[in-house]
Design a protein around this motif. Structure first.
Motif, PDB file in Angstrom:
ATOM      1  N   ALA A 167     -43.024  15.621 -67.247  1.00 26.81           N
ATOM      2  CA  ALA A 167     -41.675  15.053 -67.149  1.00 26.81           C
ATOM      3  C   ALA A 167     -40.681  16.119 -66.702  1.00 26.81           C
ATOM      4  O   ALA A 167     -39.777  15.849 -65.900  1.00 26.81           O
ATOM      5  CB  ALA A 167     -41.258  14.456 -68.490  1.00 26.81           C
ATOM      6  N   ASP A 168     -40.840  17.344 -67.223  1.00 27.10           N
ATOM      7  CA  ASP A 168     -39.977  18.446 -66.787  1.00 27.10           C
ATOM      8  C   ASP A 168     -40.151  18.714 -65.290  1.00 27.10           C
ATOM      9  O   ASP A 168     -39.179  18.951 -64.567  1.00 27.10           O
ATOM     10  CB  ASP A 168     -40.303  19.720 -67.573  1.00 27.10           C
ATOM     11  N   GLU A 169     -41.399  18.681 -64.848  1.00 23.08           N
ATOM     12  CA  GLU A 169     -41.655  18.917 -63.424  1.00 23.08           C
ATOM     13  C   GLU A 169     -40.949  17.869 -62.563  1.00 23.08           C
ATOM     14  O   GLU A 169     -40.312  18.197 -61.551  1.00 23.08           O
ATOM     15  CB  GLU A 169     -43.158  18.883 -63.147  1.00 23.08           C
TER      16      GLU A 169
ATOM     17  N   TRP B 239     -33.986  17.234 -59.206  1.00 21.32           N
ATOM     18  CA  TRP B 239     -32.897  18.154 -58.853  1.00 21.32           C
ATOM     19  C   TRP B 239     -33.042  18.610 -57.397  1.00 21.32           C
ATOM     20  O   TRP B 239     -32.069  18.642 -56.636  1.00 21.32           O
ATOM     21  CB  TRP B 239     -32.927  19.368 -59.783  1.00 21.32           C
ATOM     22  N   ALA B 240     -34.272  18.941 -56.999  1.00 15.17           N
ATOM     23  CA  ALA B 240     -34.509  19.420 -55.637  1.00 15.17           C
ATOM     24  C   ALA B 240     -34.220  18.333 -54.606  1.00 15.17           C
ATOM     25  O   ALA B 240     -33.629  18.600 -53.550  1.00 15.17           O
ATOM     26  CB  ALA B 240     -35.954  19.908 -55.499  1.00 15.17           C
TER      27      ALA B 240
ATOM     28  N   HIS C 220     -36.175  27.880 -54.887  1.00 16.78           N
ATOM     29  CA  HIS C 220     -35.107  28.094 -55.867  1.00 16.78           C
ATOM     30  C   HIS C 220     -35.611  28.912 -57.055  1.00 16.78           C
ATOM     31  O   HIS C 220     -34.914  29.828 -57.529  1.00 16.78           O
ATOM     32  CB  HIS C 220     -34.567  26.751 -56.351  1.00 16.78           C
ATOM     33  N   LEU C 221     -36.803  28.611 -57.534  1.00 14.22           N
ATOM     34  CA  LEU C 221     -37.349  29.342 -58.683  1.00 14.22           C
ATOM     35  C   LEU C 221     -37.551  30.817 -58.351  1.00 14.22           C
ATOM     36  O   LEU C 221     -37.276  31.694 -59.185  1.00 14.22           O
ATOM     37  CB  LEU C 221     -38.675  28.711 -59.127  1.00 14.22           C
TER      38      LEU C 221
ATOM     39  N   ASP D 257     -36.010  25.113 -67.158  1.00 10.22           N
ATOM     40  CA  ASP D 257     -34.574  25.384 -66.989  1.00 10.22           C
ATOM     41  C   ASP D 257     -33.954  24.409 -65.990  1.00 10.22           C
ATOM     42  O   ASP D 257     -32.895  23.823 -66.238  1.00 10.22           O
ATOM     43  CB  ASP D 257     -34.350  26.813 -66.483  1.00 10.22           C
ATOM     44  N   VAL D 258     -34.620  24.252 -64.856  1.00 13.14           N
ATOM     45  CA  VAL D 258     -34.092  23.373 -63.811  1.00 13.14           C
ATOM     46  C   VAL D 258     -34.122  21.918 -64.276  1.00 13.14           C
ATOM     47  O   VAL D 258     -33.204  21.145 -63.993  1.00 13.14           O
ATOM     48  CB  VAL D 258     -34.889  23.540 -62.501  1.00 13.14           C
ATOM     49  N   ALA D 259     -35.165  21.557 -65.015  1.00  9.09           N
ATOM     50  CA  ALA D 259     -35.264  20.189 -65.534  1.00  9.09           C
ATOM     51  C   ALA D 259     -34.103  19.884 -66.471  1.00  9.09           C
ATOM     52  O   ALA D 259     -33.494  18.806 -66.404  1.00  9.09           O
ATOM     53  CB  ALA D 259     -36.592  20.000 -66.256  1.00  9.09           C
TER      54      ALA D 259
END
Length: 345
Positions: A265-267, A273-274, A320-321, A330-332
């Protein structure tokens, strides 16, 4: 370029692309041309004055429906004929997409769609879940439980799950001029190609399968296992964020561990976001940088034609990472906060 001039130029370009594809000896190009020719076009819309006049709007609607029915009938029959003569899974999928566009068609067009052999499509591409999902839908419509179970199992045990979106975009964009003079038309045509491709991204077969894998069916161990395999296959091969989210929901129903679910789910939230970062580049700003946005649009759609929406998103996220030092989590988290803020009243 004034909007009316852009509309006219876009229509001319669309017609040029359709004609070039139709004249190609490649039957896949011909099928692409046929499907593209029946997609809505912005200058087919009524004027604002007509929209405000009920009588005018009704007259426009009647005329439009009559014209579209004739055009769609002929195109759908041609697509079905191309599929019948072809051994190309791509052409078959073009034909099934065309049949989805058929609403209250003629007897001949309806018969052509009904006679389209999904079994033959599956035999041409037996390791792809997509034609089997179409067969799931048809079997469900016919209330044929044995056929539903077989097609669902075949979809679940397929080794890939890929539609036509990227190939369709590549074929269309190959016909679009690439010089700077046509830059805005490139972006417009690319967006239209993507719009047609979206028809394929969430075929009704996927939704039928989701219904067959609802919680109330999970007591059946065979169905539960089949649905889990199907979710895993779709999750591995999804081209779009929406498909991935549906697939994740499917495997969660069938027993995906909580930690594994959180990681996936985080991925997907990070990829969301991307996607929003890249699609945000397409908005024409009010500071005179419209040309920059147009160039970004051409580049973005071109990348999607090569590697799908999720493929582009993964590269954007990876870049971005590396630059930011952030983690996927973090991005998630940032993505969810941004989404929640946008949804707040």
């Amino acid at each position: 370029m004034p909007e009316t001039a852009l509309v006219k130029a876009s229509r001319r370009l669309r017609d040029d692309v359709v004609n070039a594809l139709a004249a190609s000896p490649d039957v896949s190009d011909q099928a692409t041309a046929a499907l593209l020719s029946i997609t809505p076009f912005m200058d087919d819309l009524p004027t604002s004055a007509c929209t405000d006049n009920p009588a005018c709007l009704q007259k426009w609607t009647d005329k439009q429906m009559s014209r579209e029915r004739v055009n769609t009938d002929a195109v759908v029959q041609r697509l079905a004929a191309l599929a019948d003569r072809s051994r190309s899974p791509y052409v078959y999928e073009m034909a099934t997409l065309g049949c989805r566009e058929l609403v209250k068609g003629s007897v001949a067009a309806t018969e052509a769609c009904n006679n389209l052999s999904l079994e033959r499509w599956a035999s041409l591409d037996p390791h792809n879940a997509v034609p089997w999902l179409a067969l799931v839908e048809r079997a469900q419509q016919r209330d044929d439980k044995a056929a539903v179970d077989n097609a669902l199992y075949q979809a679940a045990t397929a080794t890939k799950s890929g539609g036509v979106a990227s190939e369709l975009m590549r074929r269309v964009l190959a016909q679009v001029p690439t010089n700077d003079t046509h830059r805005d038309l490139q972006a417009d045509m690319a967006a239209r190609a993507f719009g047609v491709a979206v028809l394929d991204m969430m075929g009704s077969g996927h939704m039928t399968a989701m219904g067959l894998c609802r919680d109330e069916h999970m007591a059946d161990s065979n169905r539960r296992q089949t649905c889990h395999l199907l979710g895993a296959r779709l999750l591995a091969d999804s081209d779009t964020l929406l498909q991935s989210r549906l697939a994740l929901a499917l495997v969660k129903r069938t027993g995906l561990g909580s930690s594994e679910f959180t990681t996936k789910a985080d991925e997907l939230d990070a990829l969301d976001w991307a996607v929003r970062q890249r699609s945000g580049e397409l908005e024409h700003p009010s500071d005179g940088q419209g040309c920059r946005a147009t160039v970004a649009a051409v580049r973005y759609f071109g990348e999607m034609a090569q590697s799908s929406e999720l493929g582009v998103a993964r590269r954007t996220l990876d870049d971005h990472l590396r630059r930011s030092g952030q983690t996927v989590a973090d991005v998630a988290r940032q993505s969810r906060q941004s989404r929640d803020k946008a949804a707040a009243p």
